[in-house]
Enzyme design. Structure first.
Site, PDB file in Angstrom:
ATOM      1  N   CYS A  83       5.452  -8.990  10.883  1.00  0.00           N
ATOM      2  CA  CYS A  83       5.860  -9.161   9.484  1.00  0.00           C
ATOM      3  C   CYS A  83       7.164  -8.411   9.219  1.00  0.00           C
ATOM      4  CB  CYS A  83       4.745  -8.673   8.565  1.00  0.00           C
ATOM      5  SG  CYS A  83       5.204  -8.551   6.831  1.00  0.00           S
ATOM      6  N   CYS A  86       7.271  -6.191   6.094  1.00  0.00           N
ATOM      7  CA  CYS A  86       6.458  -4.987   6.313  1.00  0.00           C
ATOM      8  C   CYS A  86       7.288  -3.877   6.938  1.00  0.00           C
ATOM      9  CB  CYS A  86       5.267  -5.300   7.212  1.00  0.00           C
ATOM     10  SG  CYS A  86       4.093  -6.499   6.536  1.00  0.00           S
TER      11      CYS A  86
END
Length: 327
Positions: A83, A86
């Site tokens: 991700c 993230c």
């Protein structure tokens, strides 16, 4: 997700204040020693800054998040290695958590390794950020967000934890590295004599004298466990000593939304050893009141928590119930 809920029996026994205080102090010492042995503790129960950011899995969620949320607000960062957002958000949350200096704890959860937790939280996309306060799960935000917005959100979380639940966070030792260290010095002062004077005053029915003796200790040593417990109990007895129990309970039954009536009845409940009833009564009153009335009841409930002690499971359960009605 429904978080799981995490003694004093009979009439409040103020003669047992000293023993209760010593027992709690021993428990705190045991926790600090256990933390030192595992490399995570610092003197006096303080932790190094590195311990403010932890990795959490499904097996450790109960102890690392739910139980700790009664001491410090826990921010949950659901992330994954693949991700990209993230990777931007994670370091920012870590930095802001360290800057909060013990008023927050960050728990990072890898969704690929913890699919069950992801499902329990109903997460549809990451990054996703939640908080847990007093066992209650609260959604914060999902996806990327500007730093200022995140700062404001975390500041509000800290404020809610402190003002509504009396959760002040954990002590941080910036010089600690996780290695064993010497115990923190014990504050100097004639506390044994003052505490003994408070117990003598209680035995003689001099509640005002006992309250003042405990306050004298706390003026020099605000964290003194025995004095905090004794003061809370002495103040409780001061409030109930001249009450007419039948009249108080009748008034409370006839006025379920009257904060003063319900607080008086809760004091009687607790003084009589009906701990769960006292807590439940005030949580229900918080639910049906608003504004200053609600806040006065919430503060009284926090005061009654002090009478019983933060480690008591009934206090933990009541904190969770309070969080549900406030949020």
């Amino acid at each position: 997700m429904q978080p799981r809920n995490m003694s004093m029996s009979g009439v409040v026994d103020l003669a047992a204040v000293k023993a209760a205080g010593e027992a709690k102090a021993k428990a705190e010492q045991a926790r600090a020693e256990a933390a030192r042995q595992t490399g995570g503790g610092a003197p006096g129960g303080a932790v190094p800054p590195s311990a403010l950011v932890i990795d959490v899995d499904e097996a450790g969620f109960e102890s690392d998040v739910l139980q700790l949320s009664n001491e410090v607000p826990v921010v949950l960062d659901f992330w994954a290695e693949w991700c990209e957002p993230c990777k931007q958000l994670g370091p920012l949350l870590e930095r802001l958590t360290v800057e909060a200096n013990g008023r927050l704890l960050l728990a990072k959860i890898d969704v690929d390794a913890n699919q069950m937790l992801m499902q329990q939280f109903g997460i549809q996309g990451i990054p996703a950020v939640f908080a847990v306060v007093a066992g209650q799960v609260l959604p914060l935000f999902q996806g990327a967000a500007p730093e200022q917005q995140i700062r404001e959100t975390l500041a509000q979380l800290v404020q809610v934890a402190e003002e509504r639940f009396g959760i002040l966070g954990i002590q941080v030792d910036p010089d600690a590295t996780g290695a064993p260290a010497a115990p923190a010095p014990v504050p100097a002062g004639p506390y044994d004599a003052l505490l003994e004077a408070a117990v003598v005053a209680l035995d003689a029915g001099d509640l005002g004298g006992a309250v003042q003796a405990y306050k004298n200790v706390l003026a020099d040593d605000p964290a003194n466990t025995e004095a905090k417990l004794g003061l809370a109990q002495a103040e409780l007895l001061s409030r109930v000593q001249h009450m007419d129990p039948q009249a108080v309970r009748t008034t409370a039954a006839e006025n379920p939304r009257d904060p003063a009536a319900q607080m008086a009845a809760a004091d009687l409940d607790l003084a009589g050893g009906h701990v769960a009833d006292a807590f439940s009564r005030l949580v229900d009153t918080v639910r049906v009141t608003a504004g200053d009335d609600r806040d006065s009841v919430r503060v009284r409930l926090l005061e009654l928590f002090e009478v019983i002690g933060a480690d008591d499971p009934r206090v933990t359960a009541a904190r969770t119930a309070l969080a549900r009605v406030l949020f």
